[in-house]
Scaffold this motif. Structure first.
Motif, PDB file in Angstrom:
ATOM      1  N   UNK A 133       0.874  -1.176   0.000  1.00  0.00           N
ATOM      2  CA  UNK A 133       0.000   0.000   0.000  1.00  0.00           C
ATOM      3  C   UNK A 133       0.904   1.217   0.000  1.00  0.00           C
ATOM      4  N   UNK A 134       0.629   2.182  -0.859  1.00  0.00           N
ATOM      5  CA  UNK A 134       1.480   3.379  -0.925  1.00  0.00           C
ATOM      6  C   UNK A 134       0.612   4.629  -1.078  1.00  0.00           C
ATOM      7  N   UNK A 135       1.114   5.728  -0.506  1.00  0.00           N
ATOM      8  CA  UNK A 135       0.444   7.024  -0.616  1.00  0.00           C
ATOM      9  C   UNK A 135       1.501   8.081  -0.869  1.00  0.00           C
ATOM     10  N   UNK A 136       1.120   9.112  -1.635  1.00  0.00           N
ATOM     11  CA  UNK A 136       2.018  10.245  -1.862  1.00  0.00           C
ATOM     12  C   UNK A 136       1.255  11.527  -1.611  1.00  0.00           C
ATOM     13  N   UNK A 137       2.011  12.597  -1.302  1.00  0.00           N
ATOM     14  CA  UNK A 137       1.398  13.898  -1.084  1.00  0.00           C
ATOM     15  C   UNK A 137       2.314  14.992  -1.606  1.00  0.00           C
ATOM     16  N   UNK A 138       1.826  16.213  -1.610  1.00  0.00           N
ATOM     17  CA  UNK A 138       2.618  17.327  -2.106  1.00  0.00           C
ATOM     18  C   UNK A 138       2.610  17.386  -3.619  1.00  0.00           C
ATOM     19  N   UNK A 139       3.700  17.912  -4.183  1.00  0.00           N
ATOM     20  CA  UNK A 139       3.833  18.053  -5.634  1.00  0.00           C
ATOM     21  C   UNK A 139       3.627  16.720  -6.352  1.00  0.00           C
ATOM     22  N   UNK A 140       4.144  15.639  -5.734  1.00  0.00           N
ATOM     23  CA  UNK A 140       4.009  14.316  -6.350  1.00  0.00           C
ATOM     24  C   UNK A 140       2.548  13.944  -6.580  1.00  0.00           C
ATOM     25  N   UNK A 141       1.695  14.268  -5.617  1.00  0.00           N
ATOM     26  CA  UNK A 141       0.283  13.901  -5.729  1.00  0.00           C
ATOM     27  C   UNK A 141      -0.391  14.615  -6.896  1.00  0.00           C
ATOM     28  N   UNK A 142       0.149  15.752  -7.314  1.00  0.00           N
ATOM     29  CA  UNK A 142      -0.439  16.517  -8.406  1.00  0.00           C
ATOM     30  C   UNK A 142      -0.145  15.907  -9.779  1.00  0.00           C
ATOM     31  N   UNK A 143       0.744  14.918  -9.819  1.00  0.00           N
ATOM     32  CA  UNK A 143       1.122  14.320 -11.101  1.00  0.00           C
ATOM     33  C   UNK A 143       0.036  13.420 -11.677  1.00  0.00           C
ATOM     34  N   UNK A 144      -0.907  13.010 -10.855  1.00  0.00           N
ATOM     35  CA  UNK A 144      -1.971  12.151 -11.347  1.00  0.00           C
ATOM     36  C   UNK A 144      -1.779  10.718 -10.901  1.00  0.00           C
ATOM     37  N   UNK A 145      -2.893  10.084 -10.583  1.00  0.00           N
ATOM     38  CA  UNK A 145      -2.830   8.752  -9.998  1.00  0.00           C
ATOM     39  C   UNK A 145      -2.268   7.706 -10.958  1.00  0.00           C
ATOM     40  N   UNK A 146      -2.519   7.841 -12.262  1.00  0.00           N
ATOM     41  CA  UNK A 146      -2.015   6.831 -13.188  1.00  0.00           C
ATOM     42  C   UNK A 146      -0.489   6.830 -13.221  1.00  0.00           C
ATOM     43  N   UNK A 147       0.121   8.011 -13.253  1.00  0.00           N
ATOM     44  CA  UNK A 147       1.579   8.116 -13.251  1.00  0.00           C
ATOM     45  C   UNK A 147       2.144   7.595 -11.926  1.00  0.00           C
ATOM     46  N   UNK A 148       1.533   7.998 -10.817  1.00  0.00           N
ATOM     47  CA  UNK A 148       2.010   7.570  -9.500  1.00  0.00           C
ATOM     48  C   UNK A 148       1.850   6.061  -9.330  1.00  0.00           C
ATOM     49  N   UNK A 149       0.693   5.515  -9.715  1.00  0.00           N
ATOM     50  CA  UNK A 149       0.476   4.074  -9.583  1.00  0.00           C
ATOM     51  C   UNK A 149       1.487   3.286 -10.406  1.00  0.00           C
ATOM     52  N   UNK A 150       1.744   3.748 -11.627  1.00  0.00           N
ATOM     53  CA  UNK A 150       2.728   3.072 -12.486  1.00  0.00           C
ATOM     54  C   UNK A 150       4.119   3.140 -11.883  1.00  0.00           C
TER      55      UNK A 150
END
Length: 174
Positions: A110-127
């Protein structure tokens, strides 16, 4: 973000377990790790440099181990802060089981991000998170089995023909 997978590692359960509890092993396995210090009892401190999309950051964080059942399972929990880039935190439940070829390692992350990273979009972050988890366990597998030789076929014959020195043996000088 949640994901799970499993890996077949051609190493005994005890060797895989030892690698998961070693700062040196984690340094070789965590993608982008520049420094990993500490131990399984007190937790590990890590410095990791990663680029997620257009954001490159140096994360400083801590990883703690819990729910340790020797040779069977453990939980890794970590959090890293990347300054203006934001933060990443998450955990992984890892289980080990003997298999015909060594060890079957299963994990749920399970992973979570916040800040500037979270603004990149869930598809990019999930990948990115899936790629990081896959790379970690690929690196762990390679460190225990040794790199695959070009043209080498998987199986006992190949392992006997080209003995590989595992990470544990390199660490202990064996």
């Amino acid at each position: 973000m949640h994901m799970s997978d499993q890996r077949e590692i051609a190493a005994p359960v005890a060797e895989v377990w030892t690698a998961l509890l070693s700062a040196e092993s984690l340094l070789h396995c965590v993608p982008g790790a520049k420094e990993v210090t500490g131990n399984a009892e007190d937790g590990f401190e890590a410095t990791v440099v990663q680029k997620v999309g257009p954001v490159k950051a140096t994360f400083k964080g801590k990883v703690e181990l819990s729910n340790l059942v020797e040779g069977e399972s453990l939980t890794l929990t970590g959090e890293g802060k990347g300054g203006a880039a934001g933060f990443a935190k998450g955990g992984a439940d890892v289980t080990l089981a003997p298999s015909e070829t060594g060890t079957l390692l299963s994990y749920e992350v399970d992973a979570k991000v916040g800040g500037k990273l979270a603004q990149l979009g869930s598809r990019l972050i999930d990948g990115f998170a899936k790629k990081m988890a896959d790379q970690f366990f690929t690196n762990l597998q390679t460190s225990l089995e040794g790199p695959a030789e070009d043209g080498e076929e998987a199986g006992e014959d190949a392992a006997e023909a080209a003995p590989k020195k595992s990470l544990l043996k390199r660490m202990t000088g064996g």
